[in-house]
Design an enzyme around this catalytic site. Structure first.
Site, PDB file in Angstrom:
ATOM      1  NE  ARG A 147      -1.942   2.174   3.548  1.00  0.00           N
ATOM      2  CZ  ARG A 147      -2.519   2.703   4.639  1.00  0.00           C
ATOM      3  NH1 ARG A 147      -3.693   2.272   5.034  1.00  0.00           N
ATOM      4  NH2 ARG A 147      -1.922   3.627   5.339  1.00  0.00           N
ATOM      5  CE1 TYR A 159      -4.658   8.196  10.883  1.00  0.00           C
ATOM      6  CE2 TYR A 159      -5.456   7.111   8.896  1.00  0.00           C
ATOM      7  CZ  TYR A 159      -5.138   7.073  10.243  1.00  0.00           C
ATOM      8  OH  TYR A 159      -5.270   5.904  10.933  1.00  0.00           O
ATOM      9  CG  ASP A 210      -6.809   3.592   3.494  1.00  0.00           C
ATOM     10  OD1 ASP A 210      -7.919   4.078   3.202  1.00  0.00           O
ATOM     11  OD2 ASP A 210      -6.568   3.033   4.582  1.00  0.00           O
ATOM     12  CG  HIS A 212      -7.218   7.067   5.336  1.00  0.00           C
ATOM     13  ND1 HIS A 212      -7.194   5.970   6.158  1.00  0.00           N
ATOM     14  CD2 HIS A 212      -5.946   7.201   4.884  1.00  0.00           C
ATOM     15  CE1 HIS A 212      -5.966   5.469   6.215  1.00  0.00           C
ATOM     16  NE2 HIS A 212      -5.196   6.177   5.438  1.00  0.00           N
ATOM     17  CD  GLU A 236      -7.991   0.504   3.176  1.00  0.00           C
ATOM     18  OE1 GLU A 236      -6.894   0.084   2.763  1.00  0.00           O
ATOM     19  OE2 GLU A 236      -8.234   0.675   4.382  1.00  0.00           O
ATOM     20  CD  GLU A 262      -9.601   1.056   7.916  1.00  0.00           C
ATOM     21  OE1 GLU A 262      -8.852   0.506   7.106  1.00  0.00           O
ATOM     22  OE2 GLU A 262      -9.257   2.001   8.634  1.00  0.00           O
ATOM     23  NE  ARG A 283      -9.218  -2.139   4.459  1.00  0.00           N
ATOM     24  CZ  ARG A 283      -8.174  -2.617   5.139  1.00  0.00           C
ATOM     25  NH1 ARG A 283      -7.659  -3.781   4.832  1.00  0.00           N
ATOM     26  NH2 ARG A 283      -7.639  -1.903   6.113  1.00  0.00           N
ATOM     27  CD  GLU A 339      -4.025  -2.714   7.056  1.00  0.00           C
ATOM     28  OE1 GLU A 339      -5.216  -2.930   7.359  1.00  0.00           O
ATOM     29  OE2 GLU A 339      -3.511  -1.590   7.095  1.00  0.00           O
ATOM     30  CD1 TRP A 402     -12.218  10.022  11.665  1.00  0.00           C
ATOM     31  CD2 TRP A 402     -10.956   8.603  10.470  1.00  0.00           C
ATOM     32  NE1 TRP A 402     -10.980  10.031  12.194  1.00  0.00           N
ATOM     33  CE2 TRP A 402     -10.176   9.173  11.482  1.00  0.00           C
ATOM     34  CE3 TRP A 402     -10.349   7.710   9.600  1.00  0.00           C
ATOM     35  CZ2 TRP A 402      -8.834   8.876  11.666  1.00  0.00           C
ATOM     36  CZ3 TRP A 402      -9.026   7.414   9.772  1.00  0.00           C
ATOM     37  CH2 TRP A 402      -8.279   7.988  10.806  1.00  0.00           C
TER      38      TRP A 402
END
Ligand code: KDG
Ligand code: MG
Length: 402
Positions: A147, A159, A210, A212, A236, A262, A283, A339, A402
């Site tokens: 990643r 982040y 990702d 996020h 992601e 996630e 995820r 992951e 987020w």
């Protein structure tokens, strides 16, 4: 067999972990991961105040009935705290079951469907050049899937990218720090990042990214489309998934595969995403998704729609969850990728385990149950320390998703 005792251990060997230990009259015990990043004490309290009193005296083999008892019996359903607490119990019971039958957990879930678990690592850098150096370092370590995240012009911190040297840990001790976000520069930057990665490392390496949850569906659609020439393994969390149909917009515009989940805690968080084939990878983890019992059903449901698993495996899940995930990944047919953010040496010492990494693949080991333990004496040397994930704001001060 009867459950005689259950206790919650909170330790912080570099970061916080919540572990449930369930003991039996047969002298066997099982462990479950109850860590919920930044909300650890809520899960510990929920377990200690509300669930453990109802657990003692039950037969630990009754994994289905005990799961349904805590899920249906409470009246209040779902939510990250509830489902992580139920997940910790369920994981510990499967650990006991494996130990009692003297067999690794994967044998109870279908046996071995594969020899090794394809793992992906995190490569980060404050800019593209530093990210490329980190990709090279992970490739050297043997990873076949990486990643890639990097800082981008116009914001002071991002982040997913460490502020200084040293290992990256998403949570920070103390109160939440604040970081910056700007969508336009990010959208211009990411295709350049992946063009450079492909140019330097060729086509063989699996590449992941990702987002996020920072983009709207149409912004994510644009990014997915612009990343198509670089053949990502997945993009992601492009957009928040409370509105599951938002993913239809992304899907209609791009062939870049999509992973999400996630932050999910129930198959109902992904029901439309899966049955409409709007995603490619789920995820949701064993710890946060309510444990092994419901996740086996979620994975089987996903398999009907060509959706594979790609479990969250950041450092905020303890080695107990990582061990459980690797048995699960070994057994199910529709496994995609796992992951892998290796834990610190301190964490590994507190949680001795049988799983291992070699040449880009993870292996669960053949010890009975999960094959992971908790050194309670050592754990006691690392008391809980308040820690949070950072909060992100756009340049005008607006909080981001987020
Ligand atoms: O607890 C949340 C973090 O682990 C998470 O933000 C990291 O996004 C992450 C990932 O994909 O590992
Ligand atoms: Mg993520």
């Amino acid at each position: 067999m009867k459950i005689t005792k259950a206790s919650v251990n909170i330790t912080s060997p570099g970061r916080n972990f919540v572990t449930l230990k369930v003991e039996t009259d047969a002298g066997l015990y099982g462990l479950g991961d109850g860590t919920l990043n930044g909300r650890e004490l809520a899960v510990a309290g929920y377990l200690g105040d509300h669930l453990i009193p109802c657990l003692v005296g039950r037969d630990p083999f009754d994994t289905e009935d005990i799961w349904q008892y805590f899920y249906r019996g409470a009246y209040w359903r779902r939510g990250s705290v509830t489902m992580t607490a139920i997940g910790a119990i369920d994981m510990a019971l499967w650990d006991i079951k494996g130990k009692a039958l003297n067999t690794p957990l994967y044998n109870l879930l279908g046996g071995k469907s594969r020899n090794g678990i394809l793992a992906y690592a995190h490569a980060n850098g404050k800019d593209i050049d530093h990210a490329l150096e980190d990709v090279a370092r992970h490739k050297e370590l043997g990873y076949k899937a990486i990643r890639v995240q990097s800082g981008f012009p116009g914001v002071s911190s991002t982040y997913g990218v460490p502020k200084g040297a040293g290992r990256y840990e998403p949570a920070e001790r103390g109160l939440p720090s604040e970081q910056q976000w700007a969508t336009e520069p990010y959208l211009r930057h990411v295709p350049r990042l992946f063009a450079r990665v492909r140019e330097q490392f060729g086509e063989e390496l699996h590449l992941l990214h990702d987002c996020h949850h920072r983009l709207t569906p149409i912004e994510a659609a644009r990014l997915g489309k612009e990343l198509e020439p670089f053949h990502l393994f997945w993009m992601e969390d492009p957009t928040p998934a409370e509105l599951q149909e938002g993913y239809r917009i992304i899907r209609e515009h791009t062939t870049t595969p999509i992973a999400v989940g996630e932050v999910f805690n129930s198959v109902w968080d992904a029901h439309d995403l899966i049955r409409n084939q709007w995603i490619d990878y789920l995820r949701m983890t064993l710890a946060h998704g309510g444990g092994i019992t419901p996740m086996k059903k979620a994975a089987d449901f996903a398999a009907l729609y060509h959706v594979r698993t790609g479990f969250h495996g950041a450092t905020d899940l303890s080695p107990v969850c990582m061990a459980a995930a690797l048995h699960f990944d070994t057994a199910i047919h529709n496994f995609g990728i796992q992951e892998h953010m290796p834990h610190s040496g301190e964490t590994d010492a507190v949680f001795p385990h049988h799983y291992s990494f070699k040449d880009g693949f993870l292996f669960p080991g053949d010890a009975p149950g999960l094959g992971v333990d908790l050194d309670e004496k050592l754990a006691a040397q690392y008391p809980y320390q308040r820690a949070y994930l950072p909060v992100n704001r756009k340049l005008d001060g607006t909080l981001t998703d987020w």
